[in-house]
Enzyme design. Structure first.
Site, PDB file in Angstrom:
ATOM      1  N   ASP A  49       0.840  -1.197   0.000  1.00  0.00           N
ATOM      2  CA  ASP A  49       0.000   0.000   0.000  1.00  0.00           C
ATOM      3  C   ASP A  49       0.881   1.255   0.000  1.00  0.00           C
ATOM      4  O   ASP A  49       0.365   2.382  -0.007  1.00  0.00           O
ATOM      5  CB  ASP A  49      -1.006  -0.009   1.151  1.00  0.00           C
ATOM      6  CG  ASP A  49      -0.348   0.050   2.512  1.00  0.00           C
ATOM      7  OD1 ASP A  49       0.892  -0.074   2.578  1.00  0.00           O
ATOM      8  OD2 ASP A  49      -1.067   0.216   3.513  1.00  0.00           O
ATOM      9  N   SER A  50       2.214   1.047  -0.044  1.00  0.00           N
ATOM     10  CA  SER A  50       3.117   2.172  -0.318  1.00  0.00           C
ATOM     11  C   SER A  50       2.788   2.764  -1.689  1.00  0.00           C
ATOM     12  O   SER A  50       3.273   3.845  -2.036  1.00  0.00           O
ATOM     13  CB  SER A  50       4.580   1.729  -0.256  1.00  0.00           C
ATOM     14  OG  SER A  50       4.778   0.541  -0.999  1.00  0.00           O
ATOM     15  N   ASP A  88      -1.097  -6.384  -0.332  1.00  0.00           N
ATOM     16  CA  ASP A  88      -1.300  -5.656   0.922  1.00  0.00           C
ATOM     17  C   ASP A  88      -2.775  -5.304   1.084  1.00  0.00           C
ATOM     18  O   ASP A  88      -3.398  -4.783   0.157  1.00  0.00           O
ATOM     19  CB  ASP A  88      -0.497  -4.349   0.837  1.00  0.00           C
ATOM     20  CG  ASP A  88       0.215  -4.012   2.122  1.00  0.00           C
ATOM     21  OD1 ASP A  88      -0.004  -4.715   3.122  1.00  0.00           O
ATOM     22  OD2 ASP A  88       1.005  -3.056   2.111  1.00  0.00           O
ATOM     23  N   LYS A 118      -1.073  -9.642   2.915  1.00  0.00           N
ATOM     24  CA  LYS A 118      -0.375  -9.050   4.070  1.00  0.00           C
ATOM     25  C   LYS A 118      -1.313  -8.122   4.830  1.00  0.00           C
ATOM     26  O   LYS A 118      -2.046  -7.339   4.228  1.00  0.00           O
ATOM     27  CB  LYS A 118       0.864  -8.279   3.596  1.00  0.00           C
ATOM     28  CG  LYS A 118       1.595  -7.556   4.725  1.00  0.00           C
ATOM     29  CD  LYS A 118       2.968  -7.108   4.327  1.00  0.00           C
ATOM     30  CE  LYS A 118       3.032  -5.757   3.653  1.00  0.00           C
ATOM     31  NZ  LYS A 118       2.531  -4.653   4.487  1.00  0.00           N
ATOM     32  N   GLU A 120      -1.276  -5.520   8.373  1.00  0.00           N
ATOM     33  CA  GLU A 120      -0.554  -4.948   9.510  1.00  0.00           C
ATOM     34  C   GLU A 120      -1.218  -5.486  10.767  1.00  0.00           C
ATOM     35  O   GLU A 120      -2.435  -5.351  10.943  1.00  0.00           O
ATOM     36  CB  GLU A 120      -0.552  -3.419   9.430  1.00  0.00           C
ATOM     37  CG  GLU A 120       0.250  -2.946   8.228  1.00  0.00           C
ATOM     38  CD  GLU A 120       0.484  -1.453   8.174  1.00  0.00           C
ATOM     39  OE1 GLU A 120       0.196  -0.747   9.161  1.00  0.00           O
ATOM     40  OE2 GLU A 120       0.977  -0.983   7.135  1.00  0.00           O
ATOM     41  N   GLU A 187       9.093  -4.641  10.039  1.00  0.00           N
ATOM     42  CA  GLU A 187       9.569  -3.382   9.463  1.00  0.00           C
ATOM     43  C   GLU A 187      10.219  -2.513  10.534  1.00  0.00           C
ATOM     44  O   GLU A 187       9.657  -2.304  11.618  1.00  0.00           O
ATOM     45  CB  GLU A 187       8.406  -2.622   8.800  1.00  0.00           C
ATOM     46  CG  GLU A 187       8.869  -1.289   8.202  1.00  0.00           C
ATOM     47  CD  GLU A 187       7.857  -0.619   7.282  1.00  0.00           C
ATOM     48  OE1 GLU A 187       6.798  -1.217   6.986  1.00  0.00           O
ATOM     49  OE2 GLU A 187       8.145   0.515   6.856  1.00  0.00           O
TER      50      GLU A 187
HETATM   51  O1  KIV Z   1       3.506  -1.083   1.576  1.00  0.00           O
HETATM   52  C1  KIV Z   1       4.665  -1.504   1.534  1.00  0.00           C
HETATM   53  O2  KIV Z   1       5.405  -1.289   0.560  1.00  0.00           O
HETATM   54  C2  KIV Z   1       5.153  -2.265   2.672  1.00  0.00           C
HETATM   55  C3  KIV Z   1       6.606  -2.597   2.733  1.00  0.00           C
HETATM   56  C4  KIV Z   1       7.468  -1.431   2.790  1.00  0.00           C
HETATM   57  C5  KIV Z   1       6.894  -3.577   3.779  1.00  0.00           C
HETATM   58  O3  KIV Z   1       4.389  -2.616   3.505  1.00  0.00           O
END
Ligand code: KIV
Length: 294
Positions: A49-50, A88, A118, A120, A187
């Site tokens: 989600d980056s 994510d 994934k 959190e 992280e």
């Molecule tokens: O969203 C993302 O890119 C991440 C990584 C940096 C672990 O969660």
């Protein structure tokens, strides 16, 4: 590095943990980059989600919607069919109730064809992780710095730097594994914390600025490509993709300005007989004068 000729699976990730082979993981958000990663055999890809930062330009990841993550993940799947693809779950999409989390994760899995999801992770996610892993979904539990919790963390900073905080992360990692998480992502934690998590668990541990003990490592691709302005210290630029890209933009601007582009070689031809016909039509039916632009 050659392209992956067969799928890299969770079993391969577990085998890497057992053999000590370190696994590279990169973030990816589109088909074009995914195809390049496929070409050189990147075994594991995270559609993070980056994307909220590097694709959408937000200050944090909170505004990223689920349907957007699903679209990006499906695009990456098309470009990198053999990578272990981790999707994510964005902020708010797995909260509220276990039922809602389960429904949204199922939606992600069915519509994107990812291999793993994934989330959190906090204590409150344990019930959903239990339910999802019982249903056969591979979950990667993201611990340590949780960017979606930037509100309570008060900013992005390393986690687990006191013994008490470190123990909370280690205990939570164990609880996640017990609930059925197939993998842990850590992280921004000190190397001592990741070493302890590796020792206390038996699933693959992926680090993101989490020290060398982890079985694999992930970074935001744009950071190592030199495309982000302030990459974290654990993801220094490993190349300068910005220069060839901006040089090409400048060349394009120049060539349009000078008329060097486009020329006849860049266009589509018309048979001479059709050109003659068109000229004849235009001679007989002259085009009206253009209306004033509004
Ligand atoms: O969203 C993302 O890119 C991440 C990584 C940096 C672990 O969660």
């Amino acid at each position: 590095m050659p392209a992956l000729t067969k799928k890299f699976t969770l079993t391969d990730l577990r085998a890497a943990r057992a053999s000590g082979m370190k696994v590279p993981m990169l973030t990816c958000y589109d088909f074009t980059f995914a195809r390049l990663m496929h070409r050189v055999g990147v075994p594991t890809i995270l559609v993070g989600d980056s994307a909220g930062n590097v694709v959408l330009g937000h200050e944090n990841t909170l505004p990223v919607p689920l349907h957007f993550m699903i679209q990006l993940t499906a695009a990456v799947r098309r470009g990198a069919p053999n990578a272990l693809l981790v999707a994510d779950m964005p902020f708010g999409s797995y909260h509220g109730s276990v039922g809602r989390a389960v429904r949204n994760v199922f939606r992600m899995v069915q519509l994107s064809a990812c291999d793993c999801v994934k989330m959190e992770a906090a204590q409150t996610q344990l019930a959903a992780i239990r339910e999802l892993s019982d249903a056969g979904v591979a979950i990667m539990a993201h611990l340590g710095l949780r960017p979606q919790a930037v509100g309570v963390l008060g900013g992005y900073r390393a986690q687990g730097r006191t013994a008490e905080e470190a123990m909370r992360i280690i205990d939570l990692a164990v609880a996640m594994q017990e609930a059925g998480a197939a993998s842990i992502l850590l992280e921004a934690v000190p190397a001592e914390v990741s070493a302890a998590v590796v020792e206390a668990t038996s699933v693959p541990v992926i680090g993101c600025g989490a020290g060398p003990a982890c079985h694999g490592h992930v970074v935001v691709t744009h950071d190592i490509l030199g495309l982000t302005e302030h990459p974290p210290k654990f993801a220094p630029p490993m190349g300068d993709a910005a220069t060839p890209l901006t040089d090409t933009f400048v060349r394009y601007i120049d060539q349009i300005g000078s008329g060097a582009y486009p020329t006849a070689e860049h266009g589509y031809g018309m048979p001479t007989s059709e050109k003659v016909k068109l000229a004849e039509i235009l001679r007989k039916h002259p085009l009206p004068a253009p209306a004033e632009a509004k």
